[in-house]
Scaffold this active site. Structure first.
Site, PDB file in Angstrom:
ATOM      1  N   CYS A 135      44.118  33.245  36.161  1.00 46.40           N
ATOM      2  CA  CYS A 135      44.079  33.501  37.604  1.00 46.40           C
ATOM      3  C   CYS A 135      42.820  32.917  38.229  1.00 46.40           C
ATOM      4  CB  CYS A 135      44.162  34.998  37.856  1.00 46.40           C
ATOM      5  SG  CYS A 135      44.054  35.427  39.605  1.00 46.40           S
ATOM      6  N   CYS A 138      41.162  35.029  40.896  1.00 52.48           N
ATOM      7  CA  CYS A 138      40.355  36.135  40.365  1.00 52.48           C
ATOM      8  C   CYS A 138      39.025  35.628  39.811  1.00 52.48           C
ATOM      9  CB  CYS A 138      41.077  36.837  39.215  1.00 52.48           C
ATOM     10  SG  CYS A 138      42.835  37.083  39.464  1.00 52.48           S
ATOM     11  N   ASP A 139      39.057  34.556  39.063  1.00 47.46           N
ATOM     12  CA  ASP A 139      37.909  34.208  38.217  1.00 47.46           C
ATOM     13  C   ASP A 139      37.226  32.885  38.563  1.00 47.46           C
ATOM     14  OD1 ASP A 139      38.423  36.534  36.780  1.00 47.46           O
ATOM     15  OD2 ASP A 139      39.849  35.536  35.462  1.00 47.46           O
TER      16      ASP A 139
END
Ligand code: NDP
Length: 313
Positions: A135, A138-139
């Protein structure tokens, strides 16, 4: 477990299911949450979560889920830490089995999520959340001014690669064939982005690193030649699988198995069965959007149950 009639059974305990549990509890529906053996969903395998509102310095994924679970429990949600093995949604009351135990329910909220596909390499699995991610939203921000690798050739890989150029010094897209599966517009964006280099006909052969990722070992599928890129971030973008095997032939799904919901609601094709979170969302897939749809599902279930009671009164 004795067979008992439940108002609402919630299947799946990620942000969507737990938010549905919180709302259903506060609506006095006394929901039963079947959280599964691997409770908490995809956030349990992430580390830092910096984009969930309300956490001024971010929060660890598992900590966020444990806090949300405690909140639902405090509001009197009951939890069963087992997996549903079978359902019958063809008539009401709905039937839900956990092995040989049967639960009957007036309504059901499905929040079983989706699972990111991984390649299946041992070191890839070991380093998930430590440089291996599925993701970019997300990261991605953890890799400022560093090179990263994206694996895949579909729209997700294109989207992740483009997004990552905001942070990364360079993005290598590693694809197993010599053309992308992605739509032309998304492929062109990648091919025309000067920060992206595509490495064709190549697979990720291994992930290097002890505690954290230090490199991506690549294998050219035409020549067999192996090389290592020194990167700390490897994004696997080879697709997601919605967790809907249990509901096959019982609820309308799209061609790849995502549950279909009606318009801006959580209604599925079966009246009384609602869906929220990633199991019905191939597009946004965020904890916060999952939580939002969990709230919608609980409100839809509450109103639907109330309408049923009026109907029978
Ligand atoms: P896809 O199934 O479309 O693509 C998966 C990609 O990963 C393919 O290029 C495939 O390679 C590759 N792949 C699969 N397994 C492996 C493996 N074991 N090793 C190496 N490579 C592998 O999945 P997506 O998640 O990209 O997209 C899913 C759906 O969602 C699609 O319909 C897509 O259009 C849609 N989508 C739309 C977006 C948008 O419009 N904004 C954004 C994201 C997704 P190969 O090509 O060789 O099969």
């Amino acid at each position: 477990m004795d067979t008992k009639m439940e108002n609402v059974v919630i299947i799946g305990s990620g942000p969507a299911g737990l938010t549905a549990a919180i709302y259903a509890s506060r609506a006095n529906l006394a929901p039963l949450m079947i959280e599964g053996y691997e409770s908490g969903g995809q956030l349990m395998t992430t580390t830092e979560v910096e984009n969930f509102p309300g956490h001024a310095r971010g929060i660890q994924g598992p900590e966020l889920m444990m806090a949300t679970r405690s909140q639902a429990e405090w509001l009197k949600t009951r939890f069963v830490t087992k997996n549903v093995t079978k359902v019958d949604l063809s008539k009401r009351p709905f039937k839900i089995w956990i092995d040989n135990d049967l639960i009957e329910a007036k309504s059901v909220i499905i929040s079983t999520g989706a699972t990111a596909k991984y390649l299946g390499l041992e070191n890839e699995k070991r380093l998930i959340g430590r440089g291996v991610s599925a993701c970019a939203t997300c990261d991605g921000a953890f890799f400022k001014n560093q090179p990263v690798v994206v694996v895949g050739g579909g729209d997700t890989a294109m989207e992740e690669a483009n997004f990552l150029t905001r942070f990364a010094s360079k993005v290598y897209v590693v694809h197993r064939r010599d053309s992308f599966r992605a739509s032309k517009i998304m492929s062109d964006r990648v091919l025309n982005n000067p920060k992206i280099e595509v490495i064709w006909n190549t697979e990720l052969a291994d992930v290097e690193g002890e505690k954290n990722v230090t490199g991506a070992k690549l294998r050219n599928l035409e020549t067999g030649k192996e090389t290592t890129l020194a990167v700390e971030g490897i994004f696997i973008a080879i697709g997601h699988k919605p967790n809907t095997d249990l509901f096959k032939d019982q609820i309308a799904m799209n061609e790849v198995g995502y549950l279909l919901t009606e318009g801006k609601t959580s209604y599925t094709s079966v009246p009384g069965v609602f869906a929220c979170g990633d199991v019905q969302d191939p597009i946004y897939r965020q904890a916060i959007t999952a939580a939002g749809t969990g709230c919608m599902a609980a409100m839809d279930a509450e109103r639907w149950l109330e309408a049923q009671e009026h109907h029978h009164a």
